[in-house]
Design a protein around this motif. Structure first.
Motif, short mmCIF file in Angstrom:
data_model
loop_
_atom_site.label_atom_id
_atom_site.label_comp_id
_atom_site.label_asym_id
_atom_site.label_seq_id
_atom_site.Cartn_x
_atom_site.Cartn_y
_atom_site.Cartn_z
N THR A 1 -1.81 2.46 10.15
CA THR A 1 -1.71 2.98 8.78
C THR A 1 -1.04 4.35 8.82
O THR A 1 -1.02 5.02 9.85
CB THR A 1 -3.10 3.12 8.14
OG1 THR A 1 -3.90 4.01 8.92
CG2 THR A 1 -3.79 1.76 8.03
N ASP B 1 3.17 7.12 2.50
CA ASP B 1 1.87 6.68 3.02
C ASP B 1 1.59 5.23 2.64
O ASP B 1 1.99 4.77 1.57
CB ASP B 1 0.75 7.54 2.44
CG ASP B 1 0.57 8.88 3.15
OD1 ASP B 1 1.12 9.04 4.25
OD2 ASP B 1 -0.12 9.75 2.59
N GLU C 1 -1.37 7.84 6.84
CA GLU C 1 -2.24 8.58 5.93
C GLU C 1 -1.93 10.07 6.03
O GLU C 1 -1.98 10.64 7.12
CB GLU C 1 -3.70 8.30 6.26
CG GLU C 1 -4.03 6.80 6.19
CD GLU C 1 -5.46 6.48 6.54
OE1 GLU C 1 -6.33 7.32 6.22
OE2 GLU C 1 -5.72 5.40 7.09
N ARG D 1 -1.90 2.44 3.42
CA ARG D 1 -3.12 2.09 4.15
C ARG D 1 -3.41 0.59 4.12
O ARG D 1 -4.26 0.11 4.86
CB ARG D 1 -4.32 2.83 3.55
CG ARG D 1 -4.19 4.34 3.57
CD ARG D 1 -5.40 5.00 2.95
NE ARG D 1 -5.26 6.45 2.91
CZ ARG D 1 -6.21 7.27 2.47
NH1 ARG D 1 -7.35 6.78 2.04
NH2 ARG D 1 -6.00 8.57 2.45
N SER D 2 -2.76 -0.12 3.22
CA SER D 2 -3.09 -1.53 3.02
C SER D 2 -1.84 -2.34 2.73
O SER D 2 -0.77 -1.78 2.44
CB SER D 2 -4.05 -1.67 1.83
OG SER D 2 -3.39 -1.29 0.62
N PRO E 1 -0.91 -2.70 8.58
CA PRO E 1 -2.38 -2.77 8.49
C PRO E 1 -3.01 -3.92 9.27
O PRO E 1 -4.12 -3.77 9.80
CB PRO E 1 -2.62 -2.92 6.98
CG PRO E 1 -1.43 -2.25 6.36
CD PRO E 1 -0.28 -2.58 7.27
N ALA F 1 3.68 1.66 8.80
CA ALA F 1 2.34 1.08 8.70
C ALA F 1 2.39 -0.44 8.91
O ALA F 1 3.32 -1.11 8.48
CB ALA F 1 1.74 1.38 7.33
#
Length: 404
Positions: free
Chosen positions: A124, A189, A126, A191-192, A119, A117
């Motif tokens: 990302t 995972d 997920e 995402r940020s 961002p 990932a």
């Protein structure tokens, strides 16, 4: 100087974009066009972090694995403590072969912790699927790359390994425990940037057996996490003498993030014997023992007291700063308000600041010159200056940057 950290990328630009993340966190970093053997043979290595290029992006899986194994063997021979395996953020190249080669050459019980990932560039992970701006990577241009087309968007499927999808209430410690129980290769995972930061802290807790694998996003998080693990002291100490409403809002924002704020009463500041007792009470209590990554703010009161000048308030808070620093728990200082900054430096017998960088525009970062605490990191900020989160940024910088 022996390097502590090695970055192994499959092409030169990847070696560069990961290496620069370590530069931003204060690491002495060198990037070499070729591999590790060439880097050590040149004899000009003066870095804590060395980034090399295995030039294996377009190789067959077997050839790429052999190239990465050679790099790992060289760095093991030179006692490098940590390795960051840089992979393409869109999964191009001999992705699985390189990761297994790096892992198998690292430690007997090594765990490859994989998260490509990034961002900031729209990447990302997920439910194990690598998304580029919300689209599975195989549906982007990477899927039709003429040299190394990507045919699978699920990273666990590519690696035939387990997936961890961290929960909201997972801490670095609980995430580290999950990773440690998930086999020799695990995908996580993210995402940020906050997800990557938590993952990096978990990797630090796993110790040297952990092999982080990712792109620039994880490199940035690892640079900060490894820097933080090299810093002594747990407390960021902020001394705030400014009465400006902007600074007060910045302190409130910092307090919402969990900072402890101490505001002595004007009566204590005005009387020397009362002040000395106030200091003893604070130092004897539990205020200074908040655990790792705590922030302690000593804030001048708004209320006025006849005969109590701002100069005396700044002098008192500077004295208390010295007493806190003497506990050995302080890793860095923030001084807001010119009179307070001057008194903190005077109390610590510092003669100046070696400027390094800015936390944000007009908020300098440096280390103290002179005195017993020379080299201690410090951020100074004018009272009416900066965004509401500037003290949060300053505290994070002091926790996540490496200082000499």
């Amino acid at each position: 100087m022996k390097p502590q950290i090695a970055i192994i990328a499959d092409d030169l630009t990847g070696a560069g974009d990961s290496a620069v993340q370590f530069v931003r966190c204060g690491w002495e970093t060198q990037l070499y066009v070729g591999g590790s053997e060439d880097a050590f043979a040149l004899g000009d290595m003066q870095a804590e972090v060395v980034s090399v290029n295995s030039n294996s992006r377009a190789m067959s899986p077997q050839a790429a694995a052999e190239a990465v194994a050679r790099e790992m063997q060289t760095f093991r021979k030179h006692d490098v403590r940590h390795v960051f395996k840089k992979v393409d953020s869109t999964l191009r190249g001999a992705f699985a072969a390189e990761i297994e080669a790096a892992r198998s050459q690292w430690h007997e019980n090594a765990i490859a912790v994989v998260c490509p990932a990034y961002p900031d560039t729209g990447r990302t992970v997920e439910q194990g699927v690598l998304l580029v701006n919300g689209v599975p990577v195989t549906e982007t241009s990477a899927g039709t790359d003429p040299v190394t087309p990507v045919t699978e968007s699920s990273v666990p499927a590519l690696l035939d390994c387990k997936l961890i999808s961290p929960q909201y209430d997972d801490t670095p410690a609980s995430l580290a425990e999950k990773i440690g129980e998930s086999g020799s290769i695990v995908v996580v995972d993210a995402r940020s940037d906050a997800d990557l930061k938590r993952l990096a802290q978990a990797i630090v807790l796993l110790g040297e057996r952990a092999l982080p694998v990712g792109a620039g996003g994880l490199a940035m998080a690892m640079a900060a996490a490894w820097a933080g693990s090299h810093i002594s002291g747990e407390i960021v100490l902020a001394v705030v003498t400014s009465q400006h409403s902007a600074t007060r809002a910045q302190v409130a924002a910092l307090q919402k993030q969990g900072a402890t704020v101490l505001t002595p009463e004007p009566e204590a500041l005005a009387d020397d014997s009362v002040w000395q007792q106030w200091q003893r009470d604070q130092l004897a209590g539990q205020t200074l023992v908040q655990g790792s990554n705590s922030v302690l703010v000593v804030l001048a009161p708004v209320a006025q007291q006849p005969g109590l000048s701002s100069a005396v308030v700044a002098l008192r808070l500077g004295q208390f700063a010295l007493e806190v620093v003497r506990t050995g728990q302080v890793r860095g200082l923030i001084a807001t308000g010119g009179d307070g900054a001057e008194q903190v430096m005077s109390a610590l017998q510092a003669t100046g600041i070696r400027l390094i960088d800015e936390v944000s525009g007009g908020v300098p970062l440096g280390t103290l010159i002179g005195g017993e605490y020379a080299g201690m990191p410090i951020v100074t900020k004018a009272g009416g200056f900066g965004a509401e989160n500037v003290l949060i940024q300053a505290a994070e910088t002091l926790r996540e940057r490496k200082f000499k």
